[in-house]
Scaffold this active site. Sequence first.
Site, short mmCIF file in Angstrom:
data_model
loop_
_atom_site.label_atom_id
_atom_site.label_comp_id
_atom_site.label_asym_id
_atom_site.label_seq_id
_atom_site.Cartn_x
_atom_site.Cartn_y
_atom_site.Cartn_z
N ASP A 25 0.88 -1.18 0.00
CA ASP A 25 0.00 0.00 0.00
C ASP A 25 0.91 1.22 0.00
OD1 ASP A 25 -2.31 1.66 0.30
OD2 ASP A 25 -1.99 1.74 2.46
N SER A 26 0.31 2.39 -0.20
CA SER A 26 1.09 3.62 -0.13
C SER A 26 1.59 3.87 1.30
CB SER A 26 0.22 4.81 -0.53
OG SER A 26 -0.88 4.90 0.36
N CYS A 88 -4.50 -1.39 -1.87
CA CYS A 88 -4.66 0.05 -2.05
C CYS A 88 -5.66 0.26 -3.19
CB CYS A 88 -3.31 0.65 -2.40
SG CYS A 88 -3.38 2.40 -2.82
N GLU A 166 -2.08 7.71 9.21
CA GLU A 166 -0.62 7.49 9.25
C GLU A 166 -0.01 8.02 10.55
OE1 GLU A 166 1.64 6.06 6.89
OE2 GLU A 166 -0.15 5.32 5.88
N CYS A 198 -10.98 3.34 0.62
CA CYS A 198 -9.53 3.51 0.79
C CYS A 198 -9.15 2.63 1.98
CB CYS A 198 -9.21 4.97 1.08
SG CYS A 198 -7.52 5.27 1.69
N HIS A 200 -7.05 2.86 4.20
CA HIS A 200 -6.76 3.55 5.47
C HIS A 200 -8.03 3.73 6.32
CE1 HIS A 200 -2.93 4.57 3.57
NE2 HIS A 200 -2.51 5.02 4.73
N1 DGL Z 1 -4.67 3.38 1.04
C1 DGL Z 1 -4.81 3.92 -0.25
C2 DGL Z 1 -6.11 3.51 -0.91
O1 DGL Z 1 -6.68 2.49 -0.58
C3 DGL Z 1 -4.59 5.36 -0.51
C4 DGL Z 1 -4.02 6.33 0.44
C5 DGL Z 1 -3.19 7.38 -0.31
O2 DGL Z 1 -2.02 7.12 -0.51
O3 DGL Z 1 -3.74 8.43 -0.67
O4 DGL Z 1 -6.58 4.16 -1.81
#
Ligand code: DGL
Length: 276
Positions: A25-26, A88, A166, A198, A200
């Site tokens: 993931d990011s 992600c 984060e 997302c 997160h």
């Molecule tokens: N966790 C990522 C997603 O599911 C994106 C978060 C990001 O880097 O903006 O889209």
Amino acid sequence: METMESDMGGTMKTSANNNPLGIFDSGVGGVSVLRWVRRLLPREDLIYVSDAGYAPYGNRSPHYVEERAIRMSRFLLDQGAKAVVVACNTATVTSIATLRSLFAVPFIGIEPGVKPALAVTASGVVGVLATTETLKSPSFHTLINRFGKGVRVEVQGCPGLMEQVESLAFTAPKTRDLLDRYLTPLLEKGADTIVLGCTHYPFLAPLIREMAGDEIRIIDTGEAVSRQVCRTLATRNLLTCSRGPGAVTFWTSGSRGVETVLSSLWEEAVTVKQIP
Ligand code: DGL
């Protein structure tokens, strides 16, 4: 001994099914998927990569995200990954087709759960919280056209929200303010179902419930994606033969601080290695 195709078209000499499963993931959001994968596949060795040095993805160009997704995948394949979970939404909608065309191992992605939302909405209005890049992508529009018939799908980009996760600021005043700004318009439009588009955002589900009320339905596709991972590995004969618990290894392109955040979300002290 089983062998598998490598991305260069050759074959790996190791027993493919005992190789690790890669997840990226990011940032730390993909841990919301990792914990399901771990629960469903406890004997698999897992490698998790947080691309924190290049995050967020959600406000970057599709080209940028695709470049990062290719790098992360290549890194995981270099570690011997037998399959890759793109944990992600942003990377999935922008890059999964390219990843599948470049590499021979299976890729399993995650997309906003519009389809499961349709099955549970009573008001006929579904709200989607996601990154702006996810909402702009052609893949997301295809998803809506395919599954969004007969309901209204209201979307809301959420700049700044992943950063709150984060920094483990799940209930901080700034997180409440942001969520208030993003959630309230959806609720005012009659949404009774909120899709967490997302990875997160599942960490914010308790706050979303507190702010939107107990009646709200929250759709997190982490479990469904992990079940898809199980099916994919089983179909390709890639499930591990190992009988003991698998190891979980963490890597990041970000700073040392990622270790504290990952340890907190994983609920055990972990060591996070630096991607060279
Ligand atoms: N966790 C990522 C997603 O599911 C994106 C978060 C990001 O880097 O903006 O889209």
